[in-house]
Design a protein around this motif. Structure first.
Motif, short mmCIF file in Angstrom:
data_model
loop_
_atom_site.label_atom_id
_atom_site.label_comp_id
_atom_site.label_asym_id
_atom_site.label_seq_id
_atom_site.Cartn_x
_atom_site.Cartn_y
_atom_site.Cartn_z
N GLY A 1 34.88 45.36 40.96
CA GLY A 1 35.46 44.03 41.20
C GLY A 1 36.96 44.04 41.40
O GLY A 1 37.63 43.02 41.26
N GLY A 2 37.52 45.18 41.72
CA GLY A 2 38.96 45.30 41.94
C GLY A 2 39.35 46.76 42.06
O GLY A 2 38.54 47.66 41.78
N LYS B 1 35.67 35.81 42.49
CA LYS B 1 34.93 36.48 41.42
C LYS B 1 34.31 35.45 40.46
O LYS B 1 33.17 35.61 40.01
N GLU C 1 45.49 37.68 45.23
CA GLU C 1 44.80 37.79 43.93
C GLU C 1 44.15 36.47 43.56
O GLU C 1 43.05 36.44 43.01
N GLU D 1 34.42 48.34 44.96
CA GLU D 1 33.57 47.14 45.00
C GLU D 1 32.77 46.96 43.72
O GLU D 1 32.63 45.85 43.21
N TYR E 1 33.68 41.75 45.51
CA TYR E 1 35.05 42.14 45.88
C TYR E 1 35.04 42.89 47.22
O TYR E 1 34.13 43.68 47.45
N PRO E 2 36.02 42.67 48.10
CA PRO E 2 37.09 41.67 48.00
C PRO E 2 36.59 40.29 48.42
O PRO E 2 35.96 40.15 49.47
N GLY E 3 36.87 39.29 47.61
CA GLY E 3 36.30 37.96 47.83
C GLY E 3 37.07 37.05 48.77
O GLY E 3 36.51 36.08 49.29
N ASP F 1 40.93 36.36 45.51
CA ASP F 1 39.94 37.32 45.02
C ASP F 1 39.41 36.95 43.63
O ASP F 1 38.21 37.05 43.37
N LYS F 2 40.31 36.53 42.72
CA LYS F 2 39.88 36.19 41.36
C LYS F 2 39.03 34.91 41.36
O LYS F 2 38.07 34.78 40.61
#
Length: 340
Positions: free
Chosen positions: A43-44, A177, A170, A40, A183-185, A173-174
């Motif tokens: 961020g990944g 961000k 992805e 976390e 994370y995880p978003g 999640d990106k």
């Protein structure tokens, strides 16, 4: 050994979750997952940290799975493990442990393709879960994969559409961000989206082949959109987070449904099953339910616990392979880019 007392231990370690499950005649007796909170702050997923955490977690997780199933390791009939695809370091931990345990107990070893397992998770016996009929279309949507697969039999599968760059998970999640979400978003985007207006903002849907996917351009458009709006209003994200998430989720779900419609049109198959972590998303679940009425599809959505990476799906594949004596040699090696 008769099928009634045939116990298969499934082990999953393809990414950042260490998981173990025990299955008996299609029924999951235990399904234990140890998540790794350490990622976390980065961020990944950090591959090196993931493999170290697997080494710490795998023995207690397997012990707990056996305990919950109320069996001893000597009652096991076979060990099934994720051979790939996934992070190489993570896969090596699960592969090495499984090989050693199978050798020590003198029982068969069964290698499992992680992506096939997401599809075959639909055959786990669970309340409210009905297995799809062959042939069916499976859409596997996760942080690392986005595919449409034509499934003719348990191990007769053909990829008819896939991402040409990034996976849908992805993209979630990106984008999260970019919006400043931790994370995880992906699950947070889903949470905010349920309170927002899906038509508030318009994001482009990438143009590729009818059944293929692309998400890199979508991530870029989200970045440029946010940068432009924040330059005019520094509080834009906090003031519009629900509408941004709703609009983003609407675009992604609509895009996934477009591809499924193309696959149904191409194959004539109207039985649809989804799998992978993103199948827990409320938007895609609602869209599939609506498609049953609108297009006459029959849709299969797994229980939440069988959506994200878990060992129950590895165990069911292990059981299916055990029935046909489809075992692996003890010199089997992990494969980060394992194909169907």
């Amino acid at each position: 050994m008769t099928q009634k007392n045939c116990y298969i231990l499934g082990i999953e370690s393809s990414c950042d979750d260490t998981a173990a499950a025990v299955i008996n005649n299609g029924e999951i007796l235990s399904n234990v997952v140890a998540t790794q909170a350490i990622h976390e702050q980065y961020g990944g997923v950090v591959p090196e940290l993931a493999s170290r955490a697997h080494q710490q977690n795998i023995v207690p997780v397997v012990h707990q799975a056996l305990q919950k199933a109320n069996i001893d390791k000597n009652q096991l009939s076979a060990i099934a493990f994720t051979r790939g695809p996934g992070l190489m370091g993570s896969l090596l931990v699960g592969t090495s442990f499984s090989k050693s345990l199978a050798l020590g107990l003198g029982i068969p070893l069964i290698d499992v393709n992680h992506m096939q397992a997401h599809i075959l998770a639909h055959f786990i016996k669970a309340e409210g879960q009905n297995a799809p009929n062959f042939p069916f279309l499976a859409m596997t949507i996760s942080g690392g994969h986005t595919q449409i697969v034509k499934v003719t039999d348990y191990f007769e599968m053909e990829i008819i559409g896939q991402t040409i760059d990034d996976a849908v998970g992805e993209a979630f999640d990106k984008s999260a961000k970019i919006l400043g979400l931790p994370y995880p978003g992906g699950p947070l985007v889903d949470k905010y989206a349920q309170k927002g207006n899906p038509k508030a903002f318009k994001f482009p849907k990438p143009k590729v082949n009818p059944m293929d996917f692309s998400f890199s351009g979508l991530k870029t458009s989200v970045l440029y959109f946010v940068e432009k709006e924040v330059a005019q209003n520094p509080d834009f994200i906090s003031e519009n987070i629900e509408d941004i998430c709703a609009s983003l989720q609407f675009t992604i779900v609509d895009y996934l449904m477009d591809k499924l419609k193309n696959a149904v049109k191409k194959t004539g198959i109207k039985e649809i099953a989804i799998g992978g972590g993103v199948s827990a998303n409320s938007g895609i679940r609602n869209a599939l339910k609506e498609a049953e009425t609108k297009y006459g599809w029959k849709t299969h959505i797994p229980k939440f616990e069988f959506c994200t990476d878990n060992a129950a799906m590895i165990a069911i594949v292990g059981e299916l392979k055990y029935k046909t004596q489809n075992f692996a040699e003890n010199n089997v090696v992990a494969s980060a880019r394992m194909k169907f």
